[in-house]
Design an enzyme around this catalytic site. Structure first.
Site, PDB file in Angstrom:
ATOM      1  N   ASP A 191     -22.510 -47.460  20.589  1.00  0.00           N
ATOM      2  CA  ASP A 191     -23.283 -48.034  21.692  1.00  0.00           C
ATOM      3  C   ASP A 191     -22.582 -49.191  22.379  1.00  0.00           C
ATOM      4  OD1 ASP A 191     -23.601 -49.697  19.504  1.00  0.00           O
ATOM      5  OD2 ASP A 191     -25.789 -49.628  19.501  1.00  0.00           O
ATOM      6  N   GLN A 223     -24.049 -47.850  15.770  1.00  0.00           N
ATOM      7  CA  GLN A 223     -22.838 -47.672  14.979  1.00  0.00           C
ATOM      8  C   GLN A 223     -23.083 -47.840  13.476  1.00  0.00           C
ATOM      9  OE1 GLN A 223     -19.916 -49.926  17.986  1.00  0.00           O
ATOM     10  NE2 GLN A 223     -18.912 -48.457  16.669  1.00  0.00           N
ATOM     11  N   HIS A 224     -22.100 -47.398  12.708  1.00  0.00           N
ATOM     12  CA  HIS A 224     -22.008 -47.627  11.260  1.00  0.00           C
ATOM     13  C   HIS A 224     -22.912 -46.747  10.399  1.00  0.00           C
ATOM     14  CE1 HIS A 224     -19.612 -51.230  11.928  1.00  0.00           C
ATOM     15  NE2 HIS A 224     -20.580 -51.811  12.611  1.00  0.00           N
TER      16      HIS A 224
END
Length: 487
Positions: A235, A83-84
């Site tokens: 995830d 992520q991110h």
């Protein structure tokens, strides 16, 4: 009945994994993986990857996973992703620079600035802080940006030709109205009004396909035409599915490169301190989550320092006389700074050392306890904010394979620990989502009906160790605050 397969692809920080799931038997048929790493750099706080690494890994891992199988049986796939991460595309959808990853902390100053603007604590992991950093430090690149994607979005775009973002992953951008399940345009405008055009539209439903694999990509992957692509997610949301966390309060701990705790919730848990991330999940509900930057990497430091393998170190730790609480030795595991608490400039520290303490077994146990106590401190904040966890913890990730660490988690949390049979829970979760979309069933119902199996082992907390870990946690929090300030 003819066989049908769903593929689950997990684009991680240190590698990519693919699982093949049989829709008729509801079992994993095969899996494969490819290792890669963060681009090496001497710049403090920088953590980047070339997105092409993910595409090459997908091609290689799918080929290996399907070797010896009938590829024409593949009907659907979904992608889980770290992520991110900030992926920026320019004219002609050209990647303008390496992706800045979740563990990149160069945007610490921007995170502080945006926290003041937004009225809640952002950590440097959030995508919007990285985008502001890009605007400030690489203005020419920023001016050339035409699209902003996350890692799993980028792979989805490559697969389908469609730029779109799913709510669970979009929760990590910092500009999603989580409760309203829409873009927070006011937050975007606080950075740059152009952002409304750069971020893609949001997925309408977690239960519908976003497209099919493009013919040229299908040919490259050796897949039949018309393979459905489900929305995928970050995830953690995919790992929740793969661990069978389909009911309210079901709680998962992942011991990986990062340490994470997340639990399914019918409502968003909003925390202005930023300790708890109020994420959406992949089923239309919510997934309050906290993440630490330093988990399995702390154990790797011990392995590399002593040149011993993990099994040997585990045996030494089990035999060490220090026992739970490590005889007062505390390892603050903030080797690359920390996200929870938001201490991007913190460093690791070993405290409470006495003569003879630099034993490999003791230090290995201290590394496990330090990573575990870091998660436990955050978990207690989640409960205080309103989370109602179930009676058991589902433990996943690479660290879940270590027998001593599993027991440490049970003892420190004072909860039973159960283990999903498939350790690659994010890849399995992606495959389950793909199967649900293919079957026309809601993802939540599908996972409930075809719950992933658990290993027979249930680790119960040892009551005799409770007081030692209560003291260790109090010592851990007090020493961390003395060195790095209050969170």
């Amino acid at each position: 009945m003819s066989e049908s397969y769903a593929l689950g692809v997990d684009v991680g920080t240190q590698g990519l994994k693919v699982v093949v799931y049989s829709i008729s038997t509801h079992e994993l048929v095969k899996k494969a993986g490819v290792a890669y790493d963060i681009t090496k750099t001497t710049i403090p706080g920088r953590a980047e990857q070339d997105p092409q690494v993910w595409i090459s890994g997908t091609v290689t891992a799918i080929a290996e996973a399907l070797n010896g199988l009938d590829r024409s049986c593949v009907k659907a796939l979904a992608v889980s992703g770290q992520q991110h991460g900030l992926v920026v595309l320019g004219e002609g959808d050209k990647v303008l620079r390496p992706a800045k990853l979740w563990c990149d902390t160069e945007s610490a100053a921007e995170a502080e600035e945006l926290s003041a603007k937004f009225g809640w604590k952002l950590v440097p992991s959030f995508t919007i802080t990285k985008l502001l950093w890009l605007q400030r430090h690489e203005p020419d690149t920023y001016a050339a940006v035409r699209s902003v994607l996350l890692p799993h979005d980028y792979v989805n775009w490559w697969l389908t030709g469609r730029k779109i973002m799913e709510l669970g992953d979009a929760s990590g951008t910092g500009v999603l109205d989580v409760e309203g399940r829409r873009w927070d345009t006011a937050a975007m405008d606080a950075v740059d009004t152009r952002l409304r055009e750069l971020f893609p539209p949001l997925v309408d439903s977690p239960d519908q396909a976003i497209g099919t694999v493009r013919p040229e990509v299908a040919a490259q992957l050796g897949l039949p035409p018309g393979v459905l692509v489900a929305p995928g997610s970050g995830d953690n949301a995919m790992s929740a599915l793969g661990a069978g966390a389909a009911t309210d309060g079901a709680t998962v701990i992942s011991l990986g490169t990062s340490g994470t705790i997340f639990a399914k919730s019918p409502t968003a848990i909003l925390d202005p301190t930023g300790v708890i991330c109020p994420f959406c999940d992949a089923t239309g509900n919510y997934l309050p989550l906290l993440c630490t930057l330093n988990c399995t990497r702390v154990l790797e430091e011990v392995r590399e320092a002593f040149g011993l393998d993990h099994e040997t170190l585990t045996e030494l730790a089990e035999a060490d006389a220090s026992g739970p609480g490590c005889g007062g030795v505390t390892w603050l595991p903030y080797l690359i700074g920390e996200r929870t608490p938001c201490w991007p400039h913190a460093s690791g520290a070993l405290l409470g050392l006495r003569p003879g303490c630099l034993r490999p077994g003791l230090l290995y146990r201290a590394a496990m306890e330090g990573a575990t106590l870091s998660l436990l401190a955050g978990f207690r904040s989640m409960v205080a904010a309103g989370l109602r966890p179930g009676a058991q913890l589902r433990l996943v990730g690479g660290g879940a394979k270590n027998r001593l660490w599993k027991q440490i988690v049970a003892d420190a949390f004072g909860m039973e620990v159960v283990l999903p049979a498939e350790p690659d829970s994010a890849a399995l979760g992606a495959a389950l989502q793909a199967a649900a979309v293919l079957e026309g069933v809601s993802v939540s119902d599908y996972v409930t009906q075809h719950r992933p199996p658990m290993l027979g082992q249930v680790l119960k907390p040892n009551p005799a160790h409770r007081s030692a870990y209560d003291r260790a946690l109090a010592r851990f929090e007090a020493q961390a605050q003395q060195l790095f300030g209050r969170a």
